[in-house]
Design an enzyme around this catalytic site. Structure first.
Site: not given
Length: 510
Positions: A170, A185, A223
């Protein structure tokens, strides 16, 4: 989601709010300098209907831009999840959820009964030192947890046939394939060198191989995408999945014909594609979000300044820190000097307060509270136990209002993203599945978000307070567990059907 008239018409000024009781002091008892600071904070943190609509309009433009070839701040990542579940998926799958706090391993069995499943799961703490350590250490730890889970539930793993795994990763990642993820990132406090800009799957699979873990990766998911799919598994009205927790994000199904950056693949235009928006990056250019000096400080001092502008204003990781910065500022830099002559060294520690601290303050003073004086006393006790600070009664009133302002702003801004997707897709009625600690545990977050959605989309007043909203935000199903398993199942099925779009390693689907 039902919302009261009082919540929809919430006044903007502190002195206009109902008093807790005369026993705990009226606002007439609050010194004028504190009242002035409260009014200043109201001006900084209040987002009226006009502002919400302006933000939503810009949000919708950024969603569309993210799907285009040139892109934008919101990545709008295709996930290669190319259908909703039918409810009749079957089989046994593993799911790995790498969250910001815990690592969760699940074994999900999708049964013959429609939309039913069995689950066994274990949680493992994500050590803080791994978040800024070496990449190899992270993947080795995850492989160890998976092996421990399999040994616990299957005994001797040497004869175990490789199980398909849906890996919930996630963090903002580009997926050119369903079984590939190039980390854009780190978020949620992670800052591990040598991973950003690289495909995380080979690193993960190398650790599995070294440890001898009998697993084959079938899908790398976010997620939020899992939340969408898991919720749609049990609710056919579900069109959007959201996370309002440590971070924030959303996913929805887009038609491939509306994704110009995939045009070169010549996919049938009506084919659905789940989009992982990564909307935490909305308005990184600071065009519309009403940032306060405290938001600017949080961004400046974060590991990634200039990124995740939206997330830093609404996500659980930051709400307590915004509150802490306000309190320190009012002590150090204002004429009021709250907590005068007290040691605030504990309050000065960055990120020493999380969203649960604000939740507790708001929960203590809910309008339904039987004894408001006792509940303000609870807030005083909270400050004393956590921070060794003893607020005065007027300071407790300030504390309460500051928490309310920060929590309300987060909920109202969150609604802008939901409204933007709904407007983009033309959804007049649908369900939105939402998960995350802020959505599930923060007092009044749901009601405040619902009220903001009503304002943005100009819904008429309800004739019956119990009537459902046209677009209703509901508690989601288990996206990172059941959703990951379902996506693995959906991917295996479409490969079996001959749809190889977005498959990097066909050998994992044999």
């Amino acid at each position: 989601m039902a919302t009261s008239q009082a919540e929809r018409a919430r006044p903007l000024h502190f002195h206009a709010l109902p008093l807790l009781t005369m026993d705990v002091g009226s606002f007439a008892d609050v010194p004028q300098d504190l009242l002035k600071e409260i009014e200043t904070l109201e001006g900084l943190f209040t987002t009226d209907t006009e502002k919400l609509k302006q933000i939503t309009e810009q949000f919708e433009k950024e969603l569309t831009k993210g799907l285009s070839v040139e892109g934008g701040s919101i990545p709008m990542n295709p996930t290669w999840v190319m259908s909703y579940p039918t409810g009749y998926e079957t089989g046994t799958y593993l799911a790995l959820d790498m969250g910001g706090t815990n690592l969760r391993v699940c074994q999900i069995t999708l049964t013959e009964a429609k939309s039913e499943f069995d689950i066994i799961q274990s949680k493992y703490r994500m050590p803080e030192e791994l978040k800024t350590g070496e990449a190899d250490e992270l993947w080795e730890y995850i492989a160890d947890c998976l092996m421990q889970f399999l040994e616990t539930h299957h005994g001797d793993t040497s004869k175990l046939e490789k199980l398909p795994l849906g890996f919930t990763f996630s963090y903002p990642a580009t997926q050119n394939y369903v079984d590939e993820g190039i980390l854009q990132r780190w978020t949620k406090g992670f800052d591990i060198a040598g991973v950003e800009g690289h495909n995380v799957v080979p690193m993960f699979e190398a650790a599995l191989a070294a440890r001898g873990v009998p697993i084959k990766l079938s899908a790398l998911i976010n997620d939020t995408t899992g939340t969408l799919i898991a919720s749609a598994y049990t609710d056919t009205k579900m069109k959007i999945g959201c996370i309002f927790g440590t971070g924030c994000n959303a996913a929805y199904m887009e038609d491939c014909g509306s994704i110009p950056k995939l045009a070169h693949l010549n996919l049938p235009p009506e084919t659905p594609m789940a989009i992982n928006c990564e909307w935490g990056a909305f308005d990184n250019e600071h065009k519309v979000l009403p940032r306060t000096p405290y938001d600017v400080t949080i961004d400046k001092d974060s590991p990634r300044p200039g990124q995740q502008a939206f997330e830093k204003m609404i996500a659980g990781l930051y709400l307590g820190e915004i509150f802490r910065l306000v309190m320190v500022d009012l002590h150090d830099n204002r004429d009021t000097h709250i907590f005068a002559n007290q040691d605030i060294s504990k309050l000065r520690k960055a990120y020493s307060l999380d969203s649960s601290f604000l939740s507790a303050i708001e929960e203590f003073v809910l309008p339904s509270a039987p004894d408001p004086f006792e509940n303000l006393s609870e807030t005083a006790e909270l400050f004393q136990n956590k921070l060794d600070i003893r607020p005065s009664l007027p300071e407790l009133e300030l504390i309460r209002r500051t928490a309310e302002l920060i929590g309300t702003r987060a909920a109202r801004l969150s609604a802008c993203g939901v409204a933007a997707i709904s407007k983009k897709k033309g959804y007049e009625t649908c369900h939105v599945g939402a998960d995350g600690s802020v959505f599930n545990k923060y007092p009044q977050f749901k009601a405040r978000g619902a009220a903001a959605l009503r304002e943005i989309l100009d819904w008429p007043e309800k004739s019956d307070p119990k009537e459902d909203d046209p677009i209703e935000i509901l508690a989601a199903e288990d996206g990172s567990g059941v959703g990951a398993a379902l996506i693995a199942a959906l991917t295996l099925q479409r490969v079996k059907d001959g749809n190889m779009h977005g498959i990097l390693h066909p050998e994992n689907f044999v």
